[in-house]
Design a protein around this motif. Structure first.
Motif, mmCIF file in Angstrom:
data_model
loop_
_atom_site.group_PDB
_atom_site.id
_atom_site.type_symbol
_atom_site.label_atom_id
_atom_site.label_comp_id
_atom_site.label_asym_id
_atom_site.label_seq_id
_atom_site.Cartn_x
_atom_site.Cartn_y
_atom_site.Cartn_z
ATOM 1 N N PHE A 158 67.126 52.768 32.459
ATOM 2 C CA PHE A 158 66.436 52.387 33.683
ATOM 3 C C PHE A 158 67.387 51.629 34.616
ATOM 4 C CE2 PHE A 158 63.190 52.912 30.500
ATOM 5 C CZ PHE A 158 62.147 53.522 31.190
ATOM 6 N N PHE A 159 67.164 51.831 35.896
ATOM 7 C CA PHE A 159 67.931 51.140 36.935
ATOM 8 C C PHE A 159 67.075 49.992 37.447
ATOM 9 C CE2 PHE A 159 69.607 51.599 41.563
ATOM 10 C CZ PHE A 159 70.380 50.465 41.401
ATOM 11 N N LEU A 160 67.524 48.754 37.225
ATOM 12 C CA LEU A 160 66.805 47.563 37.648
ATOM 13 C C LEU A 160 67.639 46.782 38.647
ATOM 14 C CD1 LEU A 160 65.374 48.308 34.908
ATOM 15 C CD2 LEU A 160 64.950 45.880 34.616
ATOM 16 N N GLN A 161 66.979 45.968 39.435
ATOM 17 C CA GLN A 161 67.667 45.132 40.407
ATOM 18 C C GLN A 161 67.314 43.670 40.150
ATOM 19 O OE1 GLN A 161 66.465 45.276 44.643
ATOM 20 N NE2 GLN A 161 68.609 45.628 45.104
ATOM 21 N N ALA A 162 68.328 42.834 39.992
ATOM 22 C CA ALA A 162 68.107 41.403 39.794
ATOM 23 C C ALA A 162 67.962 40.717 41.145
ATOM 24 C CB ALA A 162 69.271 40.796 39.018
ATOM 25 N N SER A 163 67.283 39.593 41.165
ATOM 26 C CA SER A 163 67.105 38.844 42.406
ATOM 27 C C SER A 163 68.439 38.269 42.863
ATOM 28 C CB SER A 163 66.093 37.710 42.211
ATOM 29 O OG SER A 163 66.527 36.826 41.191
ATOM 30 N N ALA A 164 68.552 38.004 44.150
ATOM 31 C CA ALA A 164 69.824 37.575 44.734
ATOM 32 C C ALA A 164 70.310 36.233 44.196
ATOM 33 C CB ALA A 164 69.688 37.509 46.256
ATOM 34 N N ASP A 165 69.391 35.398 43.710
ATOM 35 C CA ASP A 165 69.790 34.070 43.240
ATOM 36 C C ASP A 165 70.091 34.035 41.739
ATOM 37 O OD1 ASP A 165 67.233 34.485 42.386
ATOM 38 O OD2 ASP A 165 66.420 32.582 43.114
ATOM 39 N N THR A 166 70.197 35.210 41.090
ATOM 40 C CA THR A 166 70.510 35.263 39.663
ATOM 41 C C THR A 166 71.956 34.834 39.423
ATOM 42 O OG1 THR A 166 68.956 37.099 39.358
ATOM 43 C CG2 THR A 166 70.570 36.722 37.616
ATOM 44 N N SER A 167 72.188 34.018 38.401
ATOM 45 C CA SER A 167 73.538 33.560 38.083
ATOM 46 C C SER A 167 74.425 34.730 37.671
ATOM 47 C CB SER A 167 73.499 32.537 36.952
ATOM 48 O OG SER A 167 72.731 31.400 37.314
ATOM 49 N N ASP A 168 75.734 34.573 37.845
ATOM 50 C CA ASP A 168 76.679 35.604 37.429
ATOM 51 C C ASP A 168 76.802 35.662 35.911
ATOM 52 O OD1 ASP A 168 77.241 36.318 40.046
ATOM 53 O OD2 ASP A 168 78.887 34.897 40.223
#
Length: 208
Positions: A145-155
């Protein structure tokens, strides 16, 4: 800016530039620029009118600002939510919602248990692979699956696995890696990245 570059490089940019003068498009772009609307597919999901949002989403995907997703699936999801809101019978509404989202919820629940990411959003199913297990030799089906993390997720972060599986209590060191990867993942788990975006294909020394 990627969006401006994409517009200028089109064969007939005039038609799309004219549509950008639409007051709804201007409002949406201003809200995205100000951060009032998250620059994600989920953020655009909540906006109206849907035709204008769909057009703007196409532009953002074409310019590489947003990852490419299945447009028909996105339209279906929006239509389904709107249809669901018109059903007065709460039990019927609950069952329909559960049927339509059970696979997505299972994936997001697994991601939360294994990585601790609670704000990841489903973009689409990338592939289904049938092959023998590398250790046992038994038939195995794997869904990617292709998921997208939120912009404020840590590296990078550490996470202790929840649940009752064999890895419960194990602490994983999680991190994001840039694409394309410098080397393949174990058991060729990166094999389908290029089907999501050709630029993400892992290039090894032997394949160059």
């Amino acid at each position: 800016m990627p969006l401006v570059t994409a517009l200028l490089e089109m064969d007939r940019p005039r038609s799309r530039l004219i549509r950008l003068r639409n007051p709804d498009v201007v409002r949406l772009l201003q809200s995205l620029a100000n951060g009032d609307i998250p620059l994600t597919h989920e953020g655009l999901h909540q906006q109206t009118p849907w035709r204008t949002v769909a057009h703007l989403r196409d532009l953002l995907m074409d310019s590489g600002v947003l990852p490419r997703v299945d447009r028909q699936l996105m339209l279906f999801q929006r239509s389904f939510r709107e249809r669901l809101a018109t059903i007065e019978d709460s039990e019927r509404r609950r069952l329909l919602h559960r049927f339509a989202t059970r696979n997505e919820e299972a994936v997001l629940r697994e991601v939360a248990e294994e990585t601790g990411l609670l704000t990841a959003a489903m973009v689409r199913k990338a592939a289904v692979e049938d092959k023998l297990h590398s250790d046992t030799g038994q038939p195995r089906r794997t869904s990617f699956f292709f998921l997208q993390a939120s912009a404020d997720t840590s590296d990078a972060w550490d996470h202790q696995v929840n649940g009752d599986g064999d890895d419960a209590g194990v602490t994983f060191a999680c991190r994001f890696l840039p694409f394309p990867l410098e080397q393949p993942l174990a058991d060729d788990q990166d094999a389908w990245l290029g089907h999501i975006d050709p630029r993400w294909t892992t290039v090894t020394v032997g394949s160059q």
